[in-house]
Design an enzyme around this catalytic site. Sequence first.
Site, PDB file in Angstrom:
ATOM      1  N   LYS A 183      10.566  26.552  21.802  1.00 10.12           N
ATOM      2  CA  LYS A 183      10.486  25.501  20.783  1.00 10.12           C
ATOM      3  C   LYS A 183      11.550  24.453  21.062  1.00 10.12           C
ATOM      4  O   LYS A 183      12.736  24.700  20.920  1.00 10.12           O
ATOM      5  CB  LYS A 183      10.685  26.051  19.375  1.00 10.12           C
ATOM      6  CG  LYS A 183      10.338  24.995  18.330  1.00 10.12           C
ATOM      7  CD  LYS A 183      10.991  25.214  16.981  1.00 10.12           C
ATOM      8  CE  LYS A 183      12.390  24.685  16.879  1.00 10.12           C
ATOM      9  NZ  LYS A 183      12.539  23.214  16.905  1.00 10.12           N
TER      10      LYS A 183
ATOM     11  N   GLY B  35      22.455  25.658  20.068  1.00 12.68           N
ATOM     12  CA  GLY B  35      22.505  24.750  18.931  1.00 12.68           C
ATOM     13  C   GLY B  35      23.787  24.943  18.142  1.00 12.68           C
ATOM     14  O   GLY B  35      24.787  25.420  18.690  1.00 12.68           O
ATOM     15  N   SER B  36      23.733  24.644  16.868  1.00 11.07           N
ATOM     16  CA  SER B  36      24.956  24.680  16.074  1.00 11.07           C
ATOM     17  C   SER B  36      25.371  26.111  15.736  1.00 11.07           C
ATOM     18  O   SER B  36      24.547  27.033  15.708  1.00 11.07           O
ATOM     19  CB  SER B  36      24.744  23.902  14.780  1.00 11.07           C
ATOM     20  OG  SER B  36      23.880  24.628  13.936  1.00 11.07           O
ATOM     21  N   THR B  37      26.658  26.292  15.490  1.00 10.69           N
ATOM     22  CA  THR B  37      27.168  27.608  15.119  1.00 10.69           C
ATOM     23  C   THR B  37      26.548  28.067  13.798  1.00 10.69           C
ATOM     24  O   THR B  37      26.231  29.253  13.639  1.00 10.69           O
ATOM     25  CB  THR B  37      28.710  27.576  15.045  1.00 10.69           C
ATOM     26  OG1 THR B  37      29.213  27.375  16.378  1.00 10.69           O
ATOM     27  CG2 THR B  37      29.283  28.871  14.501  1.00 10.69           C
TER      28      THR B  37
ATOM     29  N   GLY C 207      23.185  29.394  14.554  1.00 11.67           N
ATOM     30  CA  GLY C 207      23.382  30.607  15.362  1.00 11.67           C
ATOM     31  C   GLY C 207      23.696  31.810  14.487  1.00 11.67           C
ATOM     32  O   GLY C 207      23.143  32.901  14.665  1.00 11.67           O
TER      33      GLY C 207
ATOM     34  N   GLU D  46      24.312  30.092  22.389  1.00 11.78           N
ATOM     35  CA  GLU D  46      25.226  29.104  22.965  1.00 11.78           C
ATOM     36  C   GLU D  46      25.425  28.057  21.876  1.00 11.78           C
ATOM     37  O   GLU D  46      24.530  27.272  21.596  1.00 11.78           O
ATOM     38  CB  GLU D  46      24.601  28.533  24.242  1.00 11.78           C
ATOM     39  CG  GLU D  46      25.630  27.956  25.180  1.00 11.78           C
ATOM     40  CD  GLU D  46      25.895  26.494  24.910  1.00 11.78           C
ATOM     41  OE1 GLU D  46      26.759  26.211  24.056  1.00 11.78           O
ATOM     42  OE2 GLU D  46      25.234  25.660  25.531  1.00 11.78           O
TER      43      GLU D  46
ATOM     44  N   CYS E 124      28.036  20.113  23.558  1.00 12.85           N
ATOM     45  CA  CYS E 124      28.730  21.190  22.867  1.00 12.85           C
ATOM     46  C   CYS E 124      30.085  21.480  23.497  1.00 12.85           C
ATOM     47  O   CYS E 124      31.000  21.921  22.824  1.00 12.85           O
ATOM     48  CB  CYS E 124      27.877  22.447  22.849  1.00 12.85           C
ATOM     49  SG  CYS E 124      27.130  22.799  24.431  1.00 12.85           S
TER      50      CYS E 124
ATOM     51  N   GLU F 259      33.316  20.107  14.644  1.00 11.44           N
ATOM     52  CA  GLU F 259      32.593  19.509  15.762  1.00 11.44           C
ATOM     53  C   GLU F 259      31.920  18.222  15.261  1.00 11.44           C
ATOM     54  O   GLU F 259      31.112  18.260  14.340  1.00 11.44           O
ATOM     55  CB  GLU F 259      31.540  20.495  16.268  1.00 11.44           C
ATOM     56  CG  GLU F 259      30.872  20.029  17.543  1.00 11.44           C
ATOM     57  CD  GLU F 259      29.856  21.033  18.071  1.00 11.44           C
ATOM     58  OE1 GLU F 259      29.166  21.679  17.263  1.00 11.44           O
ATOM     59  OE2 GLU F 259      29.751  21.148  19.314  1.00 11.44           O
TER      60      GLU F 259
END
Lengths: 275, 479
Positions: free
Chosen positions: B183, B235-237, B240, B257, B291, B388
Amino acid sequence: MTDIKKTYKNYVHGKFVRSESGKVYSIDLKEEKYEIPLTSKKDLRDAVTSSKEGFKNWNQLTMYNRSQILYRLSEMIEGNKDSYISLLQDHGLSKLDSKNDINHAIDTIVWYAGLVDKWEQLTGNLNPVAGEYFNISHQEAIGVTFTLSPNSMSLNKLVKAILPALTVGCSVINFSDKNAVIALKLSEDVNNSDFPSGSLNLLSGKFENIVEDVGGHVEIKHTAIYEDISKKSKEVLGQKGSESVKRISLLPSTSGLSSILPFIETKTVWHPKGK
Amino acid sequence: MNNWEYSESIESEKIVNIEKKYGNFIDGKFVTPKSKQYIDTISPSTEKILSSISIGNQQDVDYAVASAKEGLKKWSKTNPSERAKYLFKLARLIQERSREFAVLESLDGGKPIKESRDFDLPQVAQNFFYYAGWADKLDIAWGNEQYKPYGVVGQIIPWNFPLLMLSWKVAPALATGNTVVLKPAETTPLTALLFAELCEEVGLPDGVFNLVTGDGSTGSHLVNHKDIKKIAFTGSTGVGKYIQKSLAGKDVGLTLELGGKAANIVYSDAALDEAVEGVVNGIFFNQGHVCCAGSRLLVQEDIEEKFIKKLEKRMQTLNVGNPLDKNTDVGAINSKDQLDKIEKLVNEGVADGGDLFQIECELPKNGFWFKPSLFTSVQANYKIATEEIFGPVLTTLTFRTPEEAVEIANNTEYGLSAGIWTEKGSKILWTADRLEAGVIWANTFNKFDPASPFGGYKESGFGREGGRHGLLSYLKVSS
């Protein structure tokens, strides 16, 4: 003359301690019945504090030194073999099975002792990047690791739930339930093998009492579960662990190179080449 | 400061042929989505509508996963050397059509053509080439133990390097014998859709690679699907953690990641002009939508003034504008949402007391843009120093000793990357040993290679992509 029975205690930061709660649970063997510490949440936190310092202490040593400390553990067990054999017999194993298990445990420890100063040569490498760069994947220990022992009445299986993480430089908090007397007995030989304080802590108790705290404690960097725990416990561990992106290994490999892989971080360093 | 202007040098859009509407790629062909729900994908540099893509629903994901499950039967019986050949062929096709891909990437995502042409696409092709060669060497990669593919793998990728992230995920997954449901991000789906055409062209067996476009809801269906054996997410923490939580207690592999807030440490004994180049590249590459961007400049106190002066001068030479102009250094911000996030954090930084420097430049009227920015006089607890930003914003902190530099660098929940600038070799090694980060660039920054493992420590995720280590993200030890 009356026989003296040993009181087994948790082993934290190089000391034999009772649970701060004062609580115990019983392990009823063929000959003896032991009341051993029922580790509380506070005990776990104390062990993590110790283990954090233990991680530094363990990593300050050279690989050669760490290798010798593990080898020393095998020497200590060899010297106390008879007492382990009788303890396993008390757990219901035959004399032959007990003897075999201890011999296997010694072999396992010697195998990992010899791996301490070699594993990075097997897992790290230079990377052939397309450009004028020196690029190396160096390997490091993840840090404070919690391991849950399998419930088998076996010293060999117990050490296999401790040594992979310890070998690569993690400090280990090992937690045992039904086999805890074996683990707490092992702590006596650990104590005589020059392990730096906090590098290996051994606790006994019921995992479900502390699972939420193991998952939620951000200073526990890795949790390796060597026993088939309940679905509920897995969920709690995973959900609490996700709050700090904790590494969690369920039933990881217990032999060969694959046994140590869950406990290492890969650090890749680049530098340009030039005149 | 010179006043020379560059003449425009615009890469033609004519090379790309964008359909008005796209479906999903499932079972080896493009299919009409069952959701019948579409959203527009726009060019962030002009806000022009490029195409319309489907928001995959549960049924679409079910279909794709079923196809991948069926595809696995064939793929697992395909000789590893044959698997390799498919990937080699894909690499070749990507090389042949790289200009088309590069233009499409810059159109859909807003990144400068210079980067999509010279960085993204060459890396994409190399990735397939690199992992192709591993397909028939898995038995010697990690010793003689039995490693097996997971099976059907779900992959969710971000919008900052759309096709590159696809290659990071798809190439190793297929090389190791898994089949894939991918995706892409909803703002940048077009290059992935073009990649699907290539899969058709090379005759990749049906069901081996499946693509479902959509948003977070589509991703969630994928993560929670009962037949998915492994999820790979970039993607973002925040997302995640949500995925890790969703998979708690399930026997599903996971690699993450996630975000970063990398320290780029400049010691006073660094080659300063080179360090300036590295710091600029570290944060303004790809508009800072990286990132591993070097978003925290840690400069040794005694050179701060001199270094910041040089840095501001260099920043002023950055060309901001049309991504398709070959002279453009900094392109468009990927979306309105992202621009809003950047603006909000920067405003907070100013309100907190940070000194903001922005380059003087004219921004295009349409589209989403943000001037390359530098904060000084920042305290370590400001949001701009801890969160971030994922934009072209650099935050400066100072230190006095190497010990302090390491302490500040590690004082974050992230641990993806870091930079070290010094001419002293022993100091590089001393510092690198102590930094908690998965990738460390010494006297360079933002270098990537398919052969080089990439991935984070701490809350930047787990697992590695790239290199021999990247294989382990798609293999499990069989018991």
